[in-house]
Design an enzyme around this catalytic site. Structure first.
Site, short mmCIF file in Angstrom:
data_model
loop_
_atom_site.label_atom_id
_atom_site.label_comp_id
_atom_site.label_asym_id
_atom_site.label_seq_id
_atom_site.Cartn_x
_atom_site.Cartn_y
_atom_site.Cartn_z
N ASN A 1 40.79 49.90 39.46
CA ASN A 1 40.45 48.49 39.62
C ASN A 1 41.32 47.76 40.64
OD1 ASN A 1 40.15 49.42 36.63
ND2 ASN A 1 38.63 47.80 36.86
N VAL B 1 40.91 43.17 43.60
CA VAL B 1 41.18 43.34 42.18
C VAL B 1 39.85 43.28 41.45
CG1 VAL B 1 42.38 42.44 40.15
CG2 VAL B 1 43.46 42.29 42.41
N CYS B 2 39.41 44.43 40.93
CA CYS B 2 38.09 44.54 40.31
C CYS B 2 38.21 44.15 38.85
CB CYS B 2 37.61 45.98 40.44
SG CYS B 2 35.90 46.13 40.91
N LEU B 3 37.76 42.93 38.51
CA LEU B 3 37.97 42.41 37.16
C LEU B 3 36.88 41.39 36.84
CD1 LEU B 3 40.18 42.74 34.92
CD2 LEU B 3 41.31 40.75 35.91
N THR C 1 34.65 39.76 40.13
CA THR C 1 34.59 40.89 41.07
C THR C 1 34.06 42.14 40.39
OG1 THR C 1 36.94 41.28 40.58
CG2 THR C 1 36.42 40.04 42.58
#
Length: 446
Positions: free
Chosen positions: A85, A92-94, A99
């Site tokens: 992530n 920032v993959c959240l 995202t």
């Protein structure tokens, strides 16, 4: 952005700065409070343990209706993906940030804020980050198990190299071979630092140095343990994970002997810097700078207050009249773990105090969970700009009898293992501490 939104951001930053949470720290651009910098401490007992990961946070004009934009900065110049992530490009993959789609109820709401964002990011630094990649949460095959082991192994290595050593070497002006460097030189063949990081006057330089001294033994123990692993022998290449794609990977190779050498080098440089404060302080005193006058007044007020309250458990003196170098002797009070002991400490203060915080070394041998094996004291003042709060905090952590378990604030791994081990281990801890106390009295009268 509305005044109400600005006030909210200001309040959220202040709450974190005044919090006792050791896991996160924030600072902001004085010209634009919407531009925030944050440090997240890698959680204990994970591959990220005690790494200091930096992020930039940009609040848009529509905050808090929409989440801020967050970018990871601990990426080795955009070349290292630290998690499924946390992309090498900084993404920032959240779900909370919008995202990632996530599950229902995981999206952003205006009730959330800066602290919840940082805590959510920290949750990505788990004990088994391989499982954070969607589709791999149920991985159970032998090959998946091997991937999990290999992924954790390379994260541990890169946490030490990139999230601990690299920023300090940049700050201290070091090359791994012991020479100084210009900003255009690289740290090593694997270190690729972008211009933004080199140019950025990070507000966390001092925090990194103090935490490094706290956790030095933990870093050293991890390096020693991993050096014995057949999977992490020098020059062995990292294994690429199935979800790592070209340009978004954690590539490289293991070299723990080199990390061990760099670790000791950084430590020596920080100690050298600390000792140099003494001469800088005397010069500041001779030049009658305001900070020298201020610290002189503070120590006089502390001593007077101790006399007024008939507090005979503390003796405080300046070394050679230097307001930047204090000697503190603590006489262990009855009913405390240090009862009857005579504990000597030296407090080094920077001419840039309070921007740079004191570094405190316990000169008496003390097998204590708050005292590193090199004598560094781990303590937490309520107000960092006033030395009386520092003195109170130093005494408070030494007198703790039954503190809550928190690996982030226990800086002596050997003592901590005994303190939080079996009942017999706890007895051994107390016996060892008692022997140190008895010896402190003998040494004081030699």
């Amino acid at each position: 952005m509305s005044d109400q939104a600005i006030l909210r951001i200001t309040r959220e930053i202040k709450q974190i700065q005044q919090s006792a949470d050791l896991s996160i720290a924030v600072d902001y651009d004085e010209c634009d409070i919407r531009s925030v910098r944050a440090i997240i401490l890698g959680p204990p007992e994970t591959p990220y343990q005690f790494g200091l990961f930096e992020f930039s946070i940009k609040f848009g004009k529509d905050y808090p209706a929409r989440p801020p934009i967050v970018s990871a900065k601990t990426t080795n110049g955009g070349s290292c993906r630290f998690s499924p992530n946390l992309y090498s490009g900084g993404k920032v993959c959240l779900s909370i940030l919008g995202t990632w789609t996530g599950e229902s109820g995981e999206q952003w709401s205006s009730a959330q804020g800066l602290e919840s964002v940082l805590i959510s990011i920290q949750s990505l630094m788990s004990s088994n980050p391989y499982e954070n990649e969607p589709g791999y949460e149920d991985a159970k095959s032998d090959s998946d198990t091997e991937y999990m082991v290999q992924y954790k192994a390379k994260i541990r290595h890169e946490t030490i190299r990139i999230a601990v050593l690299q920023p300090l070497e940049v700050t201290l002006g070091l090359l791994p071979n012991g020479t100084t460097k210009s900003s255009s030189e690289k740290l090593s063949e694997d270190d690729d630092i972008d211009d933004e990081i080199l140019a950025y006057d990070t507000p966390f330089n001092d925090l990194r140095k103090r935490r490094f001294l706290w956790y030095y033994q933990s870093y050293a123990q991890l390096i020693d343990a991993e050096s014995e692993n057949s999977h992490t022998q020098p020059k062995r290449s990292f294994q690429r994970m199935p979800f790592e794609s070209s340009g978004n990977t954690m590539d490289g190779h293991f070299d723990y002997p080199e990390l061990k050498r760099r670790l000791a080098h950084v430590k020596d440089k920080i100690i050298e810097e600390t000792e140099a404060w003494r001469a800088e302080g005397l010069q500041a005193k001779d030049d009658e700078l305001g900070i020298a006058v201020n610290l002189q007044r503070q120590v006089e007020q502390i001593v007077e207050n101790l006399k007024h309250h008939k507090n005979f458990s503390i003796d405080l003196n300046l070394v050679d009249g230097n307001p930047f170098l204090w000697d503190l002797t603590y006489f262990g009070r009855p009913t405390t773990p240090l009862e009857g002991g005579i504990i000597k400490m030296r407090i080094h203060l920077s001419p840039r105090f309070p921007h740079e915080q004191p570094r405190v070394f316990v000169k008496t041998q003390l097998s204590h969970i708050r005292v590193s094996q090199d004598g560094v004291l781990c303590y937490f003042p309520k107000r960092a700009e006033e030395m009386r709060h520092h003195i109170e905090a130093m005494v408070a952590v030494l007198e703790e009898d039954d503190p809550p378990y928190d690996p982030r604030s226990t800086v002596n791994p050997q003592a901590s293992k005994l303190f939080w081990g079996s009942p017999e281990d706890r007895k051994k801890y107390r016996r060892t501490l008692r022997r140190d106390i008895e010896k402190s009295v003998e040494d004081a009268f030699d």
